[in-house]
Design a protein around this motif. Structure first.
Motif, PDB file in Angstrom:
ATOM      1  N   VAL A  89     -17.107  -5.840  13.782  1.00 51.84           N
ATOM      2  CA  VAL A  89     -16.475  -4.732  14.299  1.00 51.84           C
ATOM      3  C   VAL A  89     -17.064  -4.158  15.632  1.00 51.84           C
ATOM      4  CG1 VAL A  89     -15.984  -3.910  11.704  1.00 51.84           C
ATOM      5  CG2 VAL A  89     -18.280  -3.171  12.905  1.00 51.84           C
ATOM      6  N   PRO A  90     -16.353  -3.449  16.433  1.00 52.08           N
ATOM      7  CA  PRO A  90     -16.817  -3.075  17.741  1.00 52.08           C
ATOM      8  C   PRO A  90     -18.284  -2.607  17.764  1.00 52.08           C
ATOM      9  CG  PRO A  90     -14.621  -2.191  17.472  1.00 52.08           C
ATOM     10  CD  PRO A  90     -15.141  -2.701  15.990  1.00 52.08           C
ATOM     11  N   HIS A  91     -18.673  -1.588  17.079  1.00 55.10           N
ATOM     12  CA  HIS A  91     -20.111  -1.137  17.614  1.00 55.10           C
ATOM     13  C   HIS A  91     -21.063  -2.084  16.990  1.00 55.10           C
ATOM     14  CE1 HIS A  91     -18.697   0.410  13.404  1.00 55.10           C
ATOM     15  NE2 HIS A  91     -20.166   0.238  13.064  1.00 55.10           N
ATOM     16  N   MET A  92     -20.874  -2.902  16.245  1.00 48.48           N
ATOM     17  CA  MET A  92     -21.955  -3.969  15.830  1.00 48.48           C
ATOM     18  C   MET A  92     -22.127  -5.312  16.597  1.00 48.48           C
ATOM     19  SD  MET A  92     -21.881  -3.564  11.678  1.00 48.48           S
ATOM     20  CE  MET A  92     -22.941  -4.594  11.195  1.00 48.48           C
TER      21      MET A  92
END
Lengths: 491, 254
Positions: A481-484
């Motif tokens: 996922v984007p924030h990780m």
């Protein structure tokens, strides 16, 4: 994921084409020329050829042929009896072929020259002293003689020659490459050389006749296996008897010119012989590049895939136990400390030559970065996440699938990425043991001191490394996922 | 000195002569205690008092060195913990939500693991959102995009998604500021009214215990100091420690 699968199947499928003839050579100029002549002639007859040039010595070449990793390469009768068969007593072609047949190998008809040791004298000395044979040297102890160190010391070199001909010459040692210059500048009267060296022509050396038949015969011929396509064997047989010593010297001499490529030497020869009508020199560049790249990708992708399955698999099994994880990391770290060339060489007695040992070696190199990042990531997951998972009644498998792997994924991918880059670099060395790939032109270029060839391997390899980086950014985009994500956005 | 048994069966949890050591520290020392069913019991104590240990024993995350633990009327079977855990909702402080799942997936995770019907889940999700006063537009967002209070309410939703028989809350509200906390307290009470369920709430905040619980257990250094209905404990503290904890606290919320 389906896109990745498609990509992989394309890679595999492209290589599987069965009827391609793999033409190999050892890593010295004459062998390159002969292999290239064979390759271009086969191509001119519409046979698909794969070049696997620059194998590191007789043992590897023979192993590769034995395992069908290659189909044909130029060999010498003396080398066959001494090194391959280890039966120096065999002298006639018939006997040698019979012995080879027991190993399902076939020696085609000799090309026409004998590349053995020869004793050379300058034309001036030969004429002045009336030298024509080695026997004539007897009584000329005043001549200035220097032999290459290897010839000076090996029993079938100078010591045997001296005893057979009862020579009383006083002899010094000299570097092979310097001997010709010393002869040219008149500092030396007699030296030993290979009978097809290009420099013999250039310096006008006179080779003395081996009138007592001391030196073994090193007749050149293509060595192949008994499953070679019949039409290919027939095509190669048309070359028999076409290259005598003088012709080979000329070809070797031409190849000494750094502005002339091996391919050009071969193509010129074939045109002169009327065997090929058009210039074939440059055509193979793109197909070769594609094939090398494809093979390179296959090597690294196979090794990497195995390493991911094994590295992540074992990491998942052992990460709960400190001691086991440490032991695992220690052993895979140990692999990393073995120099690549040594590891590749170690593989030969175990699994032979070709792609298999290369894949295994690359696999061993890839384990550490993958396993280390996986285990470290697992250990870094806060205990609370696992407590909540347990409290939800997750099974071990569910915990792994829904919690541990997704949380560890960015680090795991980073580890795989590192391993992939290491693989792509190291795989170029795999050409030394006949695995092919982008190392082929690099190894050939190194052997021939041809920087254009080196670049033909090095530049695509570098591009491949960059593409791999981009590929894994994409993989991360699919799986994390984007924030990780660890990659910078926009890359 | 303490009143360890109360009426009402089946109990939420029952501890008989439980001793548990963690390393060299004795977390619980020969503790015997019964927590009533269908009520909210607050376990009150300072950090290190052994109160979290109590919750972890209840759900089988820890196993006692001596003594027995019964949860929801039956002795905990350490070989078959999963059936028990599926009847329990569990929420802890801070990191209860998974960062790689959006809020919807976080809340629905227990239901999906259990193979529940999607439609049934969606209905239950709506119900919980309304109860916890969470707007629907938080569902597609990542946990880190929510405020602390919203995160904790989402955590409660997840704990409640399978309609558990027992709710275990390990300091779920302690990271929040006072205003947010009192808001969540209100929603928790509404939840308890709408769906009465046995709850065990671990907290170090006496006011929170008084606001939310029917019963209070005061624990200190692994031993029960006092156990009883909230009013009793506040008005008749049995010793100085309990008295000190409850001084200045009034206002029985219910």
């Amino acid at each position: 994921m389906t896109r990745a699968a498609l990509l992989l199947s394309l890679l595999w499928g492209g290589i599987a084409a069965a009827q391609t003839v793999a033409v190999a050579s050892k890593n010295f100029t004459e062998n390159y020329i002969l292999a290239e002549i064979a390759a271009q002639l086969l191509e001119a007859h519409g046979i698909d050829v794969e070049r696997r040039q620059g194998l590191n010595g007789t043992k590897i070449s023979y192993e590769a042929l034995h395992n069908r990793a290659i189909d044909v390469y130029p060999e010498y009768t003396g080398t066959i009896t001494e090194v391959i068969l280890n039966r120096p007593e065999l002298t006639s072609l018939r006997e040698i072929r019979a012995a080879l047949a027991q190993q399902n190998l076939v020696l085609l008809d000799p090309l026409g020259f004998n590349n053995t040791y020869a004793i050379g004298v300058t034309r001036e000395v030969a004429e002045r002293e009336g030298l024509g044979t080695i026997s004539d040297l007897a009584g000329h102890d005043e001549l200035r003689v220097a032999f290459p160190h290897e010839f000076l010391n090996r029993p079938d070199g100078w010591p045997g020659l001296r005893d057979r001909y009862r020579l009383g010459l006083s002899v010094r040692g000299i570097e092979h490459s310097l001997a010709y210059e010393a002869m040219e500048s008149g500092q030396l009267d007699v030296t030993a050389s290979y009978s097809t060296d290009g420099e013999i022509l250039r310096t006008g050396l006179v080779l003395l006749k081996d009138d007592l038949g001391y030196f073994p015969q090193y007749l050149a011929a293509y060595l192949t296996h008994d499953e070679l396509r019949r039409d290919a064997a027939a095509v190669l047989d048309t070359l028999s008897g076409r290259i005598d010593n003088r012709r080979m010297q000329a070809l070797n001499l031409r190849a000494l010119d750094p502005s002339v490529s091996i391919a050009e030497v071969a193509s010129q020869f074939l045109r002169e012989e009327g065997l090929v009508s058009t210039d074939n020199g440059g055509i193979s560049f793109l197909p070769d590049l594609l094939r090398n790249t494809q093979r390179h990708l296959k090597l690294t992708a196979s090794a990497l895939l195995l390493a991911v399955l094994f590295g992540v698999g074992v990491a998942v099994l052992v990460y709960r136990h400190r001691t086991l994880s440490n032991a695992f990391l220690y052993v895979s770290g140990l692999m990393q400390t073995i120099p690549s060339i040594a590891l590749l060489a170690l593989m030969i007695p175990l699994v032979g030559v070709g792609q298999k040992p290369a894949i295994i070696a690359l696999f061993l190199y890839s384990i550490l970065p993958i396993a280390r990042s996986t285990i470290t990531a697992m250990h870094a997951i806060p205990g609370g996440y696992r407590q909540v998972a347990a409290a939800m009644g997750m099974t071990r498998a569910q915990e792994l699938r829904h919690v541990l792997l997704p949380l560890a994924m960015p680090h795991v991918i980073a580890g795989i990425r590192t391993a992939a880059i290491i693989c792509i670099g190291t795989a170029t060395l795999a050409a030394f043991i006949g695995a092919g790939g982008l190392g082929d032109p690099i190894v050939t270029g190194l052997a021939l001191n041809d920087s254009r060839l080196i670049l033909q391997g090095a530049v695509p390899a570098a591009c491949l490394a960059i593409l791999t980086e981009l590929f894994f950014s994409q993989v991360e985009r699919w799986l994390v996922v984007p924030h990780m994500r660890s990659s910078q956005p926009g890359l | 000195m303490t009143e360890n048994t109360l009426q009402q069966a089946p109990s939420a949890a029952e501890f008989r002569n439980v001793t548990l050591r963690r390393g060299t520290v004795t977390a619980l020392d020969d503790l015997t205690l019964t927590l009533p069913g269908r009520k909210t019991t607050a376990v009150l104590g300072a950090s290190g008092s052994g109160k979290s240990t109590l919750i972890q024993l209840t759900i089988g995350l820890l196993r006692p060195d001596r003594g027995t633990v019964s949860t929801l009327g039956a002795a905990v079977d350490y070989d078959k913990l999963r059936p028990l855990r599926k009847r329990i909702g569990y929420a802890i402080q801070d990191i209860c939500l998974y960062p790689h799942l959006d809020i919807r997936d976080n809340i629905l995770l227990p239901a999906r693991l259990d193979g529940r019907d999607e439609q049934e889940c969606a209905a239950r999700l709506d119900e919980l959102l309304t109860l916890m006063q969470l707007p629907e537009d938080v569902l597609p967002r990542w946990p880190h995009e929510l405020s602390g209070g919203q995160q904790q309410r989402a955590g409660l939703c997840r704990a409640m998604i399978l309609r558990p028989e027992l709710l275990l809350l390990d300091e779920p509200f302690s990271g929040l500021d006072t205003m947010t906390r009192s808001g969540i307290h209100d929603q928790f009470l509404q939840l308890q009214d709408a769906e009465p369920v046995s709850s065990i709430l671990v907290t170090h905040d006496p006011q929170e215990a008084i606001n939310l619980a029917d019963f209070i257990v005061v624990i200190r250094e692994g031993r029960v100091q006092q156990h009883g209905p909230v009013d009793d404990v506040v008005s008749n503290p049995v010793n100085e420690y309990v008295d000190h904890l409850c001084t200045g606290l009034t206002g029985i919320a219910r």
